[in-house]
Motif scaffolding. Sequence first.
Motif, PDB file in Angstrom:
ATOM      1  N   LEU A   1     -13.839  45.656 -31.641  1.00  0.00           N
ATOM      2  CA  LEU A   1     -14.791  44.902 -30.829  1.00  0.00           C
ATOM      3  C   LEU A   1     -15.745  45.829 -30.100  1.00  0.00           C
ATOM      4  O   LEU A   1     -16.973  45.639 -30.141  1.00  0.00           O
ATOM      5  CB  LEU A   1     -14.037  44.008 -29.837  1.00  0.00           C
ATOM      6  CG  LEU A   1     -14.913  43.195 -28.890  1.00  0.00           C
ATOM      7  CD1 LEU A   1     -15.831  42.265 -29.683  1.00  0.00           C
ATOM      8  CD2 LEU A   1     -14.061  42.401 -27.908  1.00  0.00           C
ATOM      9  N   TRP A   2     -15.194  46.815 -29.406  1.00  0.00           N
ATOM     10  CA  TRP A   2     -16.065  47.756 -28.702  1.00  0.00           C
ATOM     11  C   TRP A   2     -16.902  48.571 -29.687  1.00  0.00           C
ATOM     12  O   TRP A   2     -18.054  48.930 -29.382  1.00  0.00           O
ATOM     13  CB  TRP A   2     -15.232  48.685 -27.824  1.00  0.00           C
ATOM     14  CG  TRP A   2     -14.695  48.042 -26.580  1.00  0.00           C
ATOM     15  CD1 TRP A   2     -13.417  47.678 -26.327  1.00  0.00           C
ATOM     16  CD2 TRP A   2     -15.466  47.662 -25.437  1.00  0.00           C
ATOM     17  NE1 TRP A   2     -13.325  47.096 -25.072  1.00  0.00           N
ATOM     18  CE2 TRP A   2     -14.572  47.080 -24.510  1.00  0.00           C
ATOM     19  CE3 TRP A   2     -16.811  47.735 -25.100  1.00  0.00           C
ATOM     20  CZ2 TRP A   2     -14.979  46.593 -23.265  1.00  0.00           C
ATOM     21  CZ3 TRP A   2     -17.227  47.255 -23.859  1.00  0.00           C
ATOM     22  CH2 TRP A   2     -16.322  46.686 -22.974  1.00  0.00           C
TER      23      TRP A   2
ATOM     24  N   CYS B   1     -19.604  51.997 -24.663  1.00  0.00           N
ATOM     25  CA  CYS B   1     -18.777  51.243 -25.601  1.00  0.00           C
ATOM     26  C   CYS B   1     -17.959  52.174 -26.492  1.00  0.00           C
ATOM     27  O   CYS B   1     -16.831  51.844 -26.884  1.00  0.00           O
ATOM     28  CB  CYS B   1     -19.642  50.318 -26.447  1.00  0.00           C
ATOM     29  SG  CYS B   1     -20.412  48.975 -25.518  1.00  0.00           S
TER      30      CYS B   1
ATOM     31  N   ASP C   1     -11.205  50.629 -31.175  1.00  0.00           N
ATOM     32  CA  ASP C   1     -11.164  49.172 -31.018  1.00  0.00           C
ATOM     33  C   ASP C   1     -12.348  48.563 -31.776  1.00  0.00           C
ATOM     34  O   ASP C   1     -13.507  48.889 -31.498  1.00  0.00           O
ATOM     35  CB  ASP C   1     -11.232  48.826 -29.536  1.00  0.00           C
ATOM     36  CG  ASP C   1     -11.013  47.343 -29.291  1.00  0.00           C
ATOM     37  OD1 ASP C   1     -11.717  46.538 -29.922  1.00  0.00           O
ATOM     38  OD2 ASP C   1     -10.149  46.998 -28.467  1.00  0.00           O
TER      39      ASP C   1
END
Length: 840
Positions: free
Chosen positions: A571-572, A752, A569
């Motif tokens: 964003l993470w 994350c 992902d």
Amino acid sequence: MAIVTGRVDSDTGGARSGGIPGPGGPGGDAAPGPAGTARVRQPVALIRLLAGVAAITLTLLLADYARATTSGIASDVAQAADLVPRPLAGLAGGLTTAALLLVPAYSAARRLTSAAADRRRTLQHLSDGLLAAVLAYGISLALDLWVDEAASPTLVAALTQRLPGGSLAHTEPVYGYLAPVLGFLTASAARERRLPRLTLAASALAGLAAGYATPTALLLGLLIGWTAAHGTRYAVGTPDPRPRPAQLLRSLREAGLRPVAARPAGPDRYLVTQEAGRPDLDVQLLDRQAVTAALFQRAWRRMRLRTAPHPRALRSLRTGLEHEALVSYAAVAAGVRTRRIAATAELGRDSALVAYEYLPGRTLDRLADEELTDALLTDAWSQLALLHRREISHRALVPSALLVDDAGAVHLVDLADGDIAASDLVMRCDTAQLLATFALRTGAERAVRTAVAVLGADTVGAALPLLQPIALAGTTRRELKRAASAARAASAERSQPAGPATPPVELLDAIRAEVLRTQPQAPVRAVKVERLRPRTLLAVCGGVVAGWLLLPQLFATEQNPIAAVADADPLWLALALLAAVTSHVTAAMGFVGFVPERLDFRNAVFAQVAGSFVKLVSPGGVGGVALNTRFLQRAGIPTAQALSSVGVGQLFGLVLHLLQLGAFVYLMGMEPGGSELDALPAVVGGLVGAGVLLALVSAVPPARRWLAARLRPLTSEVLPRLVELLRSPGRLAVGVAGQLLVSLCLVACLYCCARAVGREPAFAAVAVVFLIGNAVGNAAPTPGGAGAVDSALVTLLEHSASMEEGGALAAVALYRLLTLVLPVLPGWAAFAWLQRRGAL
């Protein structure tokens, strides 16, 4: 005419030491008994045994895994064998087998009927050969049975083939009688070589031509026989190979001398009396087995150091004998007082002798302190100057290499490792070595003063860059450590009532100070004498081990972690990268907060970034500690205060690490469905292990003294620095906050990363996993914790965070990419930038 013993100094590449004692002296009690009456275990037999076992194992592995290669070779050999008529091949096989079985009997009969043979030693050799033959035959049968019953079909196909004539049976994995015959000949030390070799080769070729053997079976037979022979020789020992006094006297007579009697004077040494009017002789035996036993240690030293002598184990016995004689003759021609060679001779394949004219005297280590006058030191420096004037190096100027005769004149002995046409670097090493040797006995001031008086200030100053422990002999390094420990202990006792002890000035530092006092312009930067550093080798091995452990796991699971990282992902992933970058800023806060002096915060941040580069060439947290200490030194902080500040930070970091671990373990139990019991075994086990280790160390007096010596800097330097920090609570708060935040940033990075690959573990569980894994990484001896951190994080994520193997591998791979791999290039740039600005 110096006299030396036969002890080999492994650190100097073969230097021998010790003067010959007089009648009834200490050397006579250690003399060996008559040769041939005892057995000795030679280390070279163990080395060959281990090499043989490794070769057999490697052969079996290659036969199993490199099936295409072994099958191709066997097929090519079989096609060539088909060109030989079958009756002729069968006849050749029978004749060569009969000849092979007759070779041991012929060898034994010839040795027993030899008029010059030593009957007792011969019987010992033959019994060893018989035992090795039985052992080799037993191993061959055991291997045949194992291959038939338990080995994989691929290994059976690689070692065997169908018997000729259309039979369904296959050949033996170990061919015929090669192993027992070779084992007998090797263990019995057979003198005949050409006939056995021809017979073994003929039998092997006949077996291939007749189709009764494969190339791998032949190789295994030879390896088993050779390995069994050396295993037997090491297990039961071999008859003492050293020559008897009678043989020694006979060889000396053949060399033109007139010996009358010989008496042992130490290991591999004899004091030989000649006819009236001729000088006595100091006879030194050179043993090939003793030299070869130190092969690996000397080869490693040669590979590691630019100044190391060539390994004598790699020379033939004749070459080593000629080299020693050549250096001795060159030294005599240069006017150096040294022992004069009277004769040299070979005593068979494994020994030789060098006979020197005997001169009574004592070596430097046997002289009392009051006998070490300035005149004696000056005389020794004069002899070294004569040696260097002809560009001859000594390489082993330890106390036992300086012999003082009855008139007080110094003789340089032990020239076996010396060099003709020596380089300037090696001769400067000689000067540095003799400076350290004399300073250990007389102090730095007298050693330097007498050296400057003879060699000159420029020559002594040129040796200063070589005055480093690694360039000195092993015995000298041990004496320096012993002297430093004794000085520290004495200083601590004297200063105990008044306050903390101060470390004494090291002897090498004292020598440098004396040299700079007479030659202020002398170079002080150490010359790099290491070719290969152990930490570099450790880094390579750590990377190989890490790859060996991790790469198979990357493709062993149903879900490919590489694909999971590629589909992370964004964003993470961005949040994980931000947390990784922020950790360097918080690490700088945790660093400067424990330094009372004012530091440039920007440079401190760059130093923490540079630590990412240093981690690749140093184990655990050693590189970071050294880098931070150097940064403080370049900032103008004295070494003691710099070490204290780093020590305070490490101490606080340990305490805060344990507190964070306890807090997150508690939070795991507070989460819905969570249980701290999953993490408690690791935490409790670590604490219990540390407690048991501390108790064991405290119970053993030497270990307790070692621990006390290591903790003394904590009480004498770190605690006073901590008291000074308490006067600045704001700065101390910054340091504590930085230590806490750096752990939280790295925990957030790992969390994350797990979210980026589609997993949703609990934050507290991830924190516990990181804190335990980070502790393992700091304890691991590999650079950056390679292998240890990765395996620990993956295992803990599976058990404590309830992640499957593929997700755990993907999260850890992404985390290590962001925190270990990607920062390397910025770390190198930061390291170079700080060096250019003089901050490192």
